[in-house]
Design a protein around this motif. Sequence first.
Motif, PDB file in Angstrom:
ATOM      1  N   SER A  27     -37.715  36.698 -25.941  1.00 57.90           N
ATOM      2  CA  SER A  27     -37.774  36.561 -24.479  1.00 57.90           C
ATOM      3  C   SER A  27     -39.219  36.591 -23.994  1.00 57.90           C
ATOM      4  O   SER A  27     -39.592  35.847 -23.087  1.00 57.90           O
ATOM      5  CB  SER A  27     -36.946  37.649 -23.794  1.00 57.90           C
ATOM      6  N   SER A  28     -40.041  37.415 -24.602  1.00 52.45           N
ATOM      7  CA  SER A  28     -41.454  37.485 -24.238  1.00 52.45           C
ATOM      8  C   SER A  28     -42.171  36.179 -24.595  1.00 52.45           C
ATOM      9  O   SER A  28     -42.937  35.642 -23.792  1.00 52.45           O
ATOM     10  CB  SER A  28     -42.114  38.665 -24.959  1.00 52.45           C
ATOM     11  N   ALA A  29     -41.897  35.653 -25.799  1.00 57.04           N
ATOM     12  CA  ALA A  29     -42.542  34.415 -26.241  1.00 57.04           C
ATOM     13  C   ALA A  29     -42.086  33.213 -25.406  1.00 57.04           C
ATOM     14  O   ALA A  29     -42.864  32.280 -25.170  1.00 57.04           O
ATOM     15  CB  ALA A  29     -42.247  34.168 -27.720  1.00 57.04           C
ATOM     16  N   ALA A  30     -40.834  33.228 -24.936  1.00 57.74           N
ATOM     17  CA  ALA A  30     -40.304  32.113 -24.153  1.00 57.74           C
ATOM     18  C   ALA A  30     -40.551  32.285 -22.662  1.00 57.74           C
ATOM     19  O   ALA A  30     -40.234  31.379 -21.888  1.00 57.74           O
ATOM     20  CB  ALA A  30     -38.811  31.971 -24.416  1.00 57.74           C
ATOM     21  N   ASN A  31     -41.071  33.465 -22.283  1.00 60.17           N
ATOM     22  CA  ASN A  31     -41.303  33.779 -20.876  1.00 60.17           C
ATOM     23  C   ASN A  31     -39.997  33.751 -20.076  1.00 60.17           C
ATOM     24  O   ASN A  31     -39.911  33.150 -19.005  1.00 60.17           O
ATOM     25  CB  ASN A  31     -42.344  32.842 -20.260  1.00 60.17           C
ATOM     26  N   VAL A  32     -38.966  34.379 -20.669  1.00 60.29           N
ATOM     27  CA  VAL A  32     -37.624  34.469 -20.085  1.00 60.29           C
ATOM     28  C   VAL A  32     -37.256  35.936 -20.063  1.00 60.29           C
ATOM     29  O   VAL A  32     -37.618  36.685 -20.981  1.00 60.29           O
ATOM     30  CB  VAL A  32     -36.609  33.682 -20.951  1.00 60.29           C
ATOM     31  N   SER A  33     -36.517  36.357 -19.052  1.00 60.03           N
ATOM     32  CA  SER A  33     -36.140  37.773 -19.014  1.00 60.03           C
ATOM     33  C   SER A  33     -35.205  38.086 -20.175  1.00 60.03           C
ATOM     34  O   SER A  33     -34.416  37.239 -20.613  1.00 60.03           O
ATOM     35  CB  SER A  33     -35.466  38.121 -17.686  1.00 60.03           C
ATOM     36  N   ALA A  54     -38.060  25.999 -23.905  1.00 58.27           N
ATOM     37  CA  ALA A  54     -38.951  27.158 -24.059  1.00 58.27           C
ATOM     38  C   ALA A  54     -38.418  28.130 -25.107  1.00 58.27           C
ATOM     39  O   ALA A  54     -39.180  28.661 -25.926  1.00 58.27           O
ATOM     40  CB  ALA A  54     -39.122  27.864 -22.717  1.00 58.27           C
ATOM     41  N   ALA A  58     -40.128  29.120 -28.661  1.00 56.79           N
ATOM     42  CA  ALA A  58     -40.355  30.510 -29.060  1.00 56.79           C
ATOM     43  C   ALA A  58     -39.750  30.796 -30.437  1.00 56.79           C
ATOM     44  O   ALA A  58     -40.285  31.604 -31.197  1.00 56.79           O
ATOM     45  CB  ALA A  58     -39.756  31.458 -28.021  1.00 56.79           C
TER      46      ALA A  58
END
Length: 141
Positions: A27-33, A54, A58
Amino acid sequence: MVLLRRVIGDALRSRRQGQQRTLREVSSAANVSLGYLSEVERGQKEPSSELLAAICDALDIALHDLLAEAAEAIAAETVAAEAARLRRPIGLRHMDLRLATADDGPPVPMSPIAPPQPVAPQPTPRPASPQPVALAAVRAA
């Protein structure tokens, strides 16, 4: 009924777990919660194409590979459901086979099929030559 979002979520979770990565890392690498990614993996949310791209980036997988995997899973589930409904063996969609049941009665013996025998070529018939017309018949006319 097969849902695309569930199949995609299963494929994403399988890939993530295969890489031994946590939801938090992806989630951090994809910029998703983290919560949204979890819902996507559980098939509760259907991600947009941008978000799916995304997540695939990731996970370092190609979007088309993920979609192909999802398509194969949907096809397999559809075939299995149809086979169960028709009581047919899986994987033989192109053949019209059915499973034997107890009320089919005893099996019917089948004789082996003999291979075809070669046929000798027949001579080609010659066209009949025209009959000569009697000259007297022509003069009489």
